[in-house]
Design a protein around this motif. Sequence first.
Motif, PDB file in Angstrom:
ATOM      1  N   MET A 116       0.844  -1.212   0.000  1.00  0.00           N
ATOM      2  CA  MET A 116       0.000   0.000   0.000  1.00  0.00           C
ATOM      3  C   MET A 116       0.871   1.250   0.000  1.00  0.00           C
ATOM      4  SD  MET A 116      -1.029   0.194   4.037  1.00  0.00           S
ATOM      5  CE  MET A 116       0.264   0.236   5.286  1.00  0.00           C
ATOM      6  N   ARG A 117       0.303   2.351  -0.494  1.00  0.00           N
ATOM      7  CA  ARG A 117       0.936   3.657  -0.299  1.00  0.00           C
ATOM      8  C   ARG A 117       0.247   4.299   0.891  1.00  0.00           C
ATOM      9  NH1 ARG A 117       0.934   9.174  -1.849  1.00  0.00           N
ATOM     10  NH2 ARG A 117       3.082   9.874  -2.169  1.00  0.00           N
ATOM     11  N   SER A 118       1.061   4.694   1.881  1.00  0.00           N
ATOM     12  CA  SER A 118       0.479   5.327   3.064  1.00  0.00           C
ATOM     13  C   SER A 118       1.518   6.168   3.778  1.00  0.00           C
ATOM     14  CB  SER A 118      -0.103   4.276   4.007  1.00  0.00           C
ATOM     15  OG  SER A 118      -0.962   4.897   4.946  1.00  0.00           O
ATOM     16  N   LEU A 119       1.166   6.642   4.963  1.00  0.00           N
ATOM     17  CA  LEU A 119       2.124   7.364   5.789  1.00  0.00           C
ATOM     18  C   LEU A 119       2.903   6.342   6.609  1.00  0.00           C
ATOM     19  CD1 LEU A 119      -0.171  10.285   7.010  1.00  0.00           C
ATOM     20  CD2 LEU A 119       1.699  10.414   5.325  1.00  0.00           C
ATOM     21  N   LEU A 120       4.227   6.414   6.529  1.00  0.00           N
ATOM     22  CA  LEU A 120       5.097   5.426   7.170  1.00  0.00           C
ATOM     23  C   LEU A 120       6.196   6.126   7.945  1.00  0.00           C
ATOM     24  CD1 LEU A 120       5.688   3.292   3.942  1.00  0.00           C
ATOM     25  CD2 LEU A 120       3.945   2.854   5.695  1.00  0.00           C
ATOM     26  N   LEU A 121       6.585   5.523   9.063  1.00  0.00           N
ATOM     27  CA  LEU A 121       7.737   6.029   9.803  1.00  0.00           C
ATOM     28  C   LEU A 121       8.999   5.580   9.070  1.00  0.00           C
ATOM     29  CD1 LEU A 121       6.634   5.181  13.458  1.00  0.00           C
ATOM     30  CD2 LEU A 121       6.577   7.419  12.327  1.00  0.00           C
ATOM     31  N   GLN A 122       9.789   6.544   8.590  1.00  0.00           N
ATOM     32  CA  GLN A 122      10.994   6.209   7.828  1.00  0.00           C
ATOM     33  C   GLN A 122      12.113   7.160   8.225  1.00  0.00           C
ATOM     34  OE1 GLN A 122      10.102   6.268   3.518  1.00  0.00           O
ATOM     35  NE2 GLN A 122       8.036   6.906   4.002  1.00  0.00           N
ATOM     36  N   ASP A 123      13.350   6.702   8.028  1.00  0.00           N
ATOM     37  CA  ASP A 123      14.464   7.628   8.221  1.00  0.00           C
ATOM     38  C   ASP A 123      14.706   8.368   6.903  1.00  0.00           C
ATOM     39  OD1 ASP A 123      15.941   6.014   6.523  1.00  0.00           O
ATOM     40  OD2 ASP A 123      17.136   5.098   8.115  1.00  0.00           O
ATOM     41  N   ASP A 180       2.319  -0.983  17.793  1.00  0.00           N
ATOM     42  CA  ASP A 180       3.665  -0.851  17.241  1.00  0.00           C
ATOM     43  C   ASP A 180       3.739  -1.227  15.771  1.00  0.00           C
ATOM     44  OD1 ASP A 180       4.528   0.052  19.624  1.00  0.00           O
ATOM     45  OD2 ASP A 180       5.704  -1.711  20.160  1.00  0.00           O
ATOM     46  N   TYR A 181       2.968  -0.578  14.937  1.00  0.00           N
ATOM     47  CA  TYR A 181       3.087  -0.772  13.495  1.00  0.00           C
ATOM     48  C   TYR A 181       3.646   0.529  12.917  1.00  0.00           C
ATOM     49  CZ  TYR A 181       1.906  -1.807   8.672  1.00  0.00           C
ATOM     50  OH  TYR A 181       1.980  -2.011   7.315  1.00  0.00           O
ATOM     51  N   PRO A 182       4.662   0.430  12.049  1.00  0.00           N
ATOM     52  CA  PRO A 182       5.335   1.655  11.579  1.00  0.00           C
ATOM     53  C   PRO A 182       4.545   2.440  10.537  1.00  0.00           C
ATOM     54  CG  PRO A 182       6.351  -0.283  10.599  1.00  0.00           C
ATOM     55  CD  PRO A 182       5.330  -0.789  11.592  1.00  0.00           C
ATOM     56  N   GLY A 183       3.322   2.018  10.256  1.00  0.00           N
ATOM     57  CA  GLY A 183       2.493   2.758   9.299  1.00  0.00           C
ATOM     58  C   GLY A 183       1.100   2.945   9.842  1.00  0.00           C
ATOM     59  N   ILE A 184       0.221   3.393   8.955  1.00  0.00           N
ATOM     60  CA  ILE A 184      -1.181   3.595   9.307  1.00  0.00           C
ATOM     61  C   ILE A 184      -1.972   3.190   8.075  1.00  0.00           C
ATOM     62  CG2 ILE A 184      -1.098   5.997   8.523  1.00  0.00           C
ATOM     63  CD1 ILE A 184      -2.949   6.777  10.694  1.00  0.00           C
ATOM     64  N   GLY A 185      -3.192   2.715   8.249  1.00  0.00           N
ATOM     65  CA  GLY A 185      -3.997   2.330   7.098  1.00  0.00           C
ATOM     66  C   GLY A 185      -4.185   3.512   6.143  1.00  0.00           C
ATOM     67  N   PRO A 186      -4.247   3.234   4.825  1.00  0.00           N
ATOM     68  CA  PRO A 186      -4.303   4.316   3.832  1.00  0.00           C
ATOM     69  C   PRO A 186      -5.549   5.189   3.938  1.00  0.00           C
ATOM     70  CG  PRO A 186      -4.689   2.170   2.787  1.00  0.00           C
ATOM     71  CD  PRO A 186      -4.223   1.898   4.199  1.00  0.00           C
TER      72      PRO A 186
END
Length: 391
Positions: free
Chosen positions: A275-282, A298-304
């Motif tokens: 999926m394309r979504s908002l993700l915690l990334q460096d 503790d999931y590094p993203g969120i549903g789209p």
Amino acid sequence: MGLPGPGGRFGDYGGRFVPESLVPACIELEEAFHAAWADQGFRAELDGVLRHYGGRPTPVTECLRLSKELGLRVLLKREDLVHAGSHKLNNVVGQALLTRRMGKRRLVAETGAGQHGVATATAAALFGLECTVYMGELDTERQELNVFRMELLGAEVRPVRAGSRTLKDAVNEALRDWVATVDHTHYCLGSVMGPHPFPYMVRELQRVVGDEAVQQCRGILGGADPDVVVACVGGGSNAAGTFSGFVDTEARLVGVEAAGGAAATDGIPGVLHGMRSLLLQDEAGQILEAESISAGLDYPGIGPEHASLAASGRARYEKATDEEVLDAFRLLARTEGILPALEPAHALAWVVREAGRTIPRGSTVLVTLSGRGDKDVAQVRELLAAGRAAR
Ligand SMILES: *Cc1c(COP(=O)(O)O)cnc(C)c1O
């Protein structure tokens, strides 16, 4: 919250970013779900299982002592009372029935803390399906008791040794298994994430939470809707289910994430798990580990769809810190005799912080209590002891 756009898009988010080999499986699932969801017989069977096995409808409880303490009118949607202790059963029972309808006999699932693995193993046992659960090796060590629970329920737990040996690696392994076994296996994904149709399908399976709650609130509030509707957000399934009941009302919708894993606030658009979504990334685009006291968040993203609701402003996303969460956990226990799971304690923590501030005194607030806290009692005891030692 209706159908996603072409290709499973929610605004700029969603879609189906999977290898060629998975596209037919996703399309088969999309078609099967659409047909099932339009079939009154399927709906009636699902409703029957959720009622007679799951304990639905769950009540909305008015919290008199907590309300007095906060200067608000607080209502709880009691998903903690669903069989197995959380809203997760709503999703897995739906997907297990769909699996049977597709003529398949096996479920695979990913799990982080183990809660979705236990839920999937529960549904598999109920319907006589084989069940394999992928779990990061690190998580199998941290959550030994949940591994044992899944085994008691007849599931096989496969530790994943790749990458950081946690949830995001377990998702990859489950997807890999599904590609190889799709003729007889369904991937029972645990939240409103992944490639289309999962975010849409899981939201529809959880919308029972919001559909019940909006009617129950009108009963309690003399036909009115709550001013604020609040739910915690990991991947976002209990929040999506709750919001779908209230999105057409005037209610302010708020999703609360763990401060150490707030993808809606701190995330960057990117592609992960189809999926394309908002993700915690460096800065290099490497996915970061989310970290909080609540393994279920503790999931590094969120549903789209949440990323899209955040972009449009229809819902707002806020954070709660570990300390605020522990305080809210104890407050609900002492004022109402309810031990919440640490996940929905995030939603409560935000309400406690904002009462009399951005939530005006006298407002009516509905909080989805997504699960019960029995699973977290040992951890809360340790955290409180460590907190006292530090002081
Ligand atoms: C798994 C879980 C969550 C997080 O999942 P969502 O998909 O964000 O709902 C929240 N609360 C409880 C009790 C859970 O078990």
